[in-house]
Design a protein around this motif. Structure first.
Motif, short mmCIF file in Angstrom:
data_model
loop_
_atom_site.label_atom_id
_atom_site.label_comp_id
_atom_site.label_asym_id
_atom_site.label_seq_id
_atom_site.Cartn_x
_atom_site.Cartn_y
_atom_site.Cartn_z
N THR A 1 1.26 -1.17 -0.56
CA THR A 1 -0.54 -0.05 0.08
C THR A 1 1.07 1.06 -0.17
OG1 THR A 1 -1.51 -1.25 1.32
CG2 THR A 1 -1.90 1.32 1.03
N ASN A 2 1.69 1.23 1.52
CA ASN A 2 2.71 2.42 1.17
C ASN A 2 3.78 2.74 0.00
OD1 ASN A 2 0.81 2.71 3.47
ND2 ASN A 2 2.83 2.59 5.04
N PHE A 3 4.47 1.78 -0.52
CA PHE A 3 5.63 2.25 -1.72
C PHE A 3 5.06 1.70 -3.08
CE2 PHE A 3 8.77 0.20 -3.63
CZ PHE A 3 9.74 1.59 -4.02
N PHE A 4 4.49 0.07 -3.03
CA PHE A 4 4.13 -0.40 -4.11
C PHE A 4 3.01 0.54 -4.47
CE2 PHE A 4 6.84 -3.56 -2.84
CZ PHE A 4 8.22 -3.70 -3.54
N GLY B 1 14.06 4.64 12.40
CA GLY B 1 13.13 4.11 12.68
C GLY B 1 13.24 3.35 14.02
N LEU B 2 11.41 4.10 14.29
CA LEU B 2 10.99 3.66 15.82
C LEU B 2 10.29 3.12 16.02
CD1 LEU B 2 8.66 6.76 14.95
CD2 LEU B 2 10.95 7.25 15.86
N PRO B 3 11.69 2.46 17.14
CA PRO B 3 10.05 1.26 17.76
C PRO B 3 8.19 0.97 17.67
CG PRO B 3 10.88 2.59 19.54
CD PRO B 3 11.27 3.53 18.41
N PHE B 4 8.53 -0.56 17.26
CA PHE B 4 7.24 -0.92 16.66
C PHE B 4 6.82 -0.08 16.05
CE2 PHE B 4 7.91 -0.86 21.82
CZ PHE B 4 8.90 -2.06 22.00
N ARG B 5 7.01 0.80 15.03
CA ARG B 5 6.69 1.19 14.11
C ARG B 5 7.20 0.93 12.98
NH1 ARG B 5 4.48 7.27 14.86
NH2 ARG B 5 5.85 7.48 16.23
N GLY B 6 7.89 -0.09 12.90
CA GLY B 6 9.90 -0.25 12.34
C GLY B 6 9.00 -0.53 10.90
N VAL B 7 8.24 -1.44 10.45
CA VAL B 7 7.15 -1.60 9.71
C VAL B 7 7.14 -0.32 8.76
CG1 VAL B 7 5.92 -3.06 7.41
CG2 VAL B 7 7.04 -3.91 10.27
N TYR B 8 6.08 0.62 9.80
CA TYR B 8 6.03 1.66 8.66
C TYR B 8 6.59 2.55 8.47
CZ TYR B 8 3.15 6.05 8.26
OH TYR B 8 1.95 7.35 8.46
N SER B 9 7.89 2.84 9.29
CA SER B 9 9.44 4.34 8.70
C SER B 9 9.89 3.57 7.91
CB SER B 9 9.84 3.38 10.30
OG SER B 9 9.36 4.33 11.05
N SER B 10 9.75 1.95 7.62
CA SER B 10 10.74 1.58 6.63
C SER B 10 10.03 1.75 5.53
CB SER B 10 11.13 0.36 6.96
OG SER B 10 10.28 -0.99 7.46
N SER B 11 8.37 1.50 5.46
CA SER B 11 7.92 1.28 3.87
C SER B 11 7.87 2.60 3.78
CB SER B 11 6.15 1.18 4.42
OG SER B 11 5.63 2.36 4.71
N LYS B 12 7.14 4.15 4.07
CA LYS B 12 7.59 5.46 4.26
C LYS B 12 8.92 5.64 3.61
CE LYS B 12 2.79 7.07 4.97
NZ LYS B 12 1.83 7.52 3.38
#
Length: 267
Positions: A100-103, A135-146
């Motif tokens: 969603t956020n990237f592709f 890279g925020l803790p517990f938001r690592g996936v969101y951080s990396s996608s954005k």
């Protein structure tokens, strides 16, 4: 002649604020939603588009071009939130966030670029996040996608510049929207090694959103960018400490910055 603007994810939150603001400024605005409801009252055109379904992207863009014969601005706003310890978060949910956020954002850009090249002018604004700078803790996936979208924006901006197309990103901080209700929360598992720290941070994240800025600030920034002759690559819209966090990451040693984050998130 009024510019034609496409805003993805415009049924609520930041996307709705942007689409409403621009329509009130006289732009021809097409907002999108995965499931637009006819009974909802919007000051702009709301059409169906799901960034996970390329055929709906093609259909939506085709509809706009049939109606207006041009597309001047894309606001790539559609996205999803996701929280959780990386170890506990289902990999399939991680893939969904990136899709969603990237592709998804990439697919929308790929669909509008042929028309913008044909026009020899166009503007793409990718809505990323201040969380994408670290890279925020517990938001690592969101951080990396954005963060991935931030870097892709830098690359594609260079690739399309000779065609008269500008690509920029706008990174919001915490805004008072319904993103917390819509994001995927990895459950706080009873036997998880992260149970206590994750629950503490979930409460902290929700508090930040509840006390966040008014989405109109994002709309005003987007309006300003559209009316800038030579827009920059990066824009940030957030509180003083949120913007400062990006500067500190750039200048502080890694261990110092990590310590600041751990103190902030009570880890």
């Amino acid at each position: 002649m009024s510019k034609v603007v496409l805003v993805t994810g415009a049924s609520s939150g930041i996307g709705k604020a942007i689409a409403t603001f621009l329509s009130e400024k006289g732009y021809i605005v097409y907002g999108t939603s995965r499931k637009p409801k006819s009974k909802q009252d919007f000051s702009f055109n709301l059409i169906e588009l799901d960034v996970l379904k390329p055929e709906t992207i093609q259909k939506a863009v085709g509809f706009i071009l049939d109606k207006e014969n041009r597309l001047d601005v894309l606001i790539n706003n559609a996205g999803v939130g996701i929280t959780g310890p990386i170890e506990d978060t289902p990999t399939e949910e991680m893939r969904n966030a990136f899709n969603t956020n990237f592709f998804g954002a990439i697919d929308v850009m790929k669909t509008v670029l042929p028309q913008m090249r044909k026009q020899k002018v166009g503007l793409i604004i990718n809505v990323t996040s201040i969380a994408g700078y670290m890279g925020l803790p517990f938001r690592g996936v969101y951080s990396s996608s954005k963060g991935a979208l931030e870097l892709a924006t830098e690359a594609i901006r260079i690739e399309v510049k000779s065609f008269g197309v500008s690509v920029v990103n706008v990174a919001p901080g915490d805004f008072a929207t319904n993103i917390a209700a819509g994001r995927y929360h990895t459950p706080v598992f009873e036997k998880s090694a992260y149970k206590k720290n994750y629950q503490t941070n979930l409460d902290l994240m929700d508090a930040h959103v509840d006390s966040g800025m008014n989405p109109i600030k994002m709309a005003e920034k987007v309006y300003k960018i559209i009316n800038t002759k030579k827009p920059k690559t990066h824009y940030k819209v957030g509180g003083f400490l949120e913007k400062l966090s990006i500067v500190l990451k750039r200048i502080l040693p890694d261990k110092w910055y990590e310590k600041l984050l751990m103190n902030h998130y009570k880890l």
